[in-house]
Design an enzyme around this catalytic site. Structure first.
Site, mmCIF file in Angstrom:
data_model
loop_
_atom_site.group_PDB
_atom_site.id
_atom_site.type_symbol
_atom_site.label_atom_id
_atom_site.label_comp_id
_atom_site.label_asym_id
_atom_site.label_seq_id
_atom_site.Cartn_x
_atom_site.Cartn_y
_atom_site.Cartn_z
ATOM 1 N N HIS A 34 -9.770 2.427 1.432
ATOM 2 C CA HIS A 34 -8.360 2.140 1.178
ATOM 3 C C HIS A 34 -8.191 1.637 -0.252
ATOM 4 O O HIS A 34 -8.539 0.500 -0.569
ATOM 5 C CB HIS A 34 -7.864 1.100 2.171
ATOM 6 C CG HIS A 34 -6.375 0.955 2.196
ATOM 7 N ND1 HIS A 34 -5.550 1.507 1.248
ATOM 8 C CD2 HIS A 34 -5.548 0.314 3.075
ATOM 9 C CE1 HIS A 34 -4.295 1.222 1.530
ATOM 10 N NE2 HIS A 34 -4.271 0.495 2.643
ATOM 11 N N HIS A 50 -1.572 8.117 6.231
ATOM 12 C CA HIS A 50 -1.934 6.850 5.605
ATOM 13 C C HIS A 50 -3.074 6.158 6.334
ATOM 14 O O HIS A 50 -3.731 5.289 5.754
ATOM 15 C CB HIS A 50 -0.696 5.926 5.603
ATOM 16 C CG HIS A 50 -0.985 4.541 5.130
ATOM 17 N ND1 HIS A 50 -1.133 4.232 3.795
ATOM 18 C CD2 HIS A 50 -1.163 3.371 5.807
ATOM 19 C CE1 HIS A 50 -1.377 2.934 3.658
ATOM 20 N NE2 HIS A 50 -1.408 2.384 4.872
ATOM 21 N N CYS A 105 0.807 -1.220 0.000
ATOM 22 C CA CYS A 105 0.000 0.000 0.000
ATOM 23 C C CYS A 105 0.839 1.269 0.000
ATOM 24 O O CYS A 105 0.305 2.374 0.133
ATOM 25 C CB CYS A 105 -0.972 -0.034 1.182
ATOM 26 S SG CYS A 105 -2.102 -1.434 1.077
#
Length: 414
Positions: free
Chosen positions: A341, A305, A167
């Site tokens: 996400h 994040h 990610c």
């Protein structure tokens, strides 16, 4: 603050192409972030059933024929859409561009799971007779697929590859684009990240088995980083690719410049498969600041994040607190609260959502924080409503991933 590097060693962003669950252009996306509009909705996925996801609705046929969409992958279609939109946005004279000098660097979390799951599902209906297995399987599942599909679609004959960085991949694609420009391997680079993750049931099932898949009666409130009652990740698809050039080339053609990439860093935790390491995250941010020649107090916005997992958010907040100490006027926000996400696309989408702050001076908020977790308290955290500023000149954007991969980029207004 003026860069001391020569103009041919300065890297700038001159185009943005994206699709997000709440917008298919930067203008649409930014409007959603400032107006509090979520892109999360109800979603049904094979074997898992009803769940929640961030789903994009871009026009797959804007830049492809239907037969190419059928032959290729969802990640490839997202990449093709974003790359073409980015080139159009950049104002580059594409028809007269030497495409041997164009590089494509696309970050991905994973690739090939969707196609493999689908083929196994289909072959099961035929008693596992391999004669029904598609001949498109191999080119769909090779690791370079999303970047390769872009080059096929756009006639690009320069280098291409995907960057597998979990990610952190959206940042990694941008960093790789900058590095290849600095090495002289290309003159125009397309870099960022894409994700087709909602098309595979395995990702949903995996997060569910970890107890990390978000649930909420209102889909738009399901993604809630920093909230005391957060209960997991909302899986999303999407993509954002940037056109990246040397400043000398961009200036020579009078390009619009979104910002200059003045700092970046990547490092590893080397401590756990999934649990973040705040010490190494803090080190990554400091490395990016050092490369930029900046102090923490020089940053206007920190894009976090945070994914809305119980431990992950706390670990990152610990790292941010360590680096920024609540000093100065730095504001902090989170984009996943709007879109979930987006995995490999997360870093590039989150950076893109903040870039317009250089022009409008507004920091978009984090939404869905009804009860702030005391362990996630941060000085400068913007919650609920946009925050107007006297001007934003720098952005630091974090993006972290499984197996302990960390990334941070620093963008400066020009």
């Amino acid at each position: 603050m003026t860069s001391k590097a020569p103009d041919n060693q300065r890297i700038v962003i001159t185009g943005v192409g994206l699709t997000a669950p709440n917008g298919n252009t930067l203008a649409e996306y930014r409007d959603a972030l400032l107006s509090g509009r979520s892109g999360v909705q109800q979603y049904d996925i094979r074997y898992v059933g009803e769940t929640l996801a961030g789903v994009c609705d871009f026009d797959e046929l804007k830049y492809q024929k239907r037969r190419n969409v059928r032959r290729g992958t969802r990640a490839g279609s997202i990449g093709i859409y974003c790359a073409n939109e980015a080139i159009a946005d950049s104002g580059i004279d594409w028809e007269n561009t030497d495409r041997e000098r164009v590089g494509v660097y696309v970050g991905v979390t994973e690739h090939g799971n969707v196609e493999t799951e689908n083929e196994i599902y289909e072959i099961k209906q035929y008693d596992y007779d391999t004669s029904v297995w598609t001949h498109h399987h191999n080119p769909r599942t090779v690791a370079n697929n999303p970047a390769g599909e872009i080059t096929l679609n756009m006639g690009i004959t320069g280098p291409h590859y995907t960057v597998g960085a979990a990610c952190a991949a959206g940042n990694a694609g941008l960093i790789q684009a900058a590095q290849q420009l600095l090495l002289g391997e290309c003159d125009v680079a397309i870099g960022g990240g894409v994700s087709e993750s909602i098309r595979t049931f395995g990702i949903f099932a995996g997060f569910a088995s970890q107890g990390a898949l978000a649930t909420h009666e209102d889909p738009t409130k399901a993604s809630r980083p920093f909230d005391r009652d957060r209960n997991g990740i909302v899986v999303s698809e999407g993509g954002c690719l940037f056109i990246v050039e040397r400043y000398s080339d961009a200036a020579a053609r009078g390009a619009k410049i979104y910002g200059e990439l003045v700092g970046y860093a990547m490092n590893s935790d080397a401590s756990d498969f999934v649990l973040p390491n705040p010490k190494q995250q803090a080190r990554c941010m400091r490395m990016a600041l050092n490369r930029a020649g900046m102090n923490a107090g020089d940053i206007g916005i920190v894009s976090t994040h945070a994914t809305a997992t119980s431990s992950g958010d706390i670990q990152e907040c610990t790292a941010v607190r360590d680096v920024f100490n609540g000093d100065g006027d730095t504001l902090i926000n989170n984009t996943k609260s709007f879109i979930g996400h987006a995995m490999g696309a997360a870093g590039s989408l989150e950076l893109a959502g903040n870039l317009p702050a250089f022009d409008d001076g507004v920091c978009h908020p984090t939404i869905n924080v009804d009860n702030l977790d005391p362990e996630c308290e941060l000085a400068g955290l913007v919650l609920g409503e946009p925050r107007e500023t006297k001007g934003v000149s720098t952005i630091l954007s974090n993006s972290f991933g499984m197996l302990g991969i960390n990334s941070a980029v620093v963008i400066k207004k020009m």
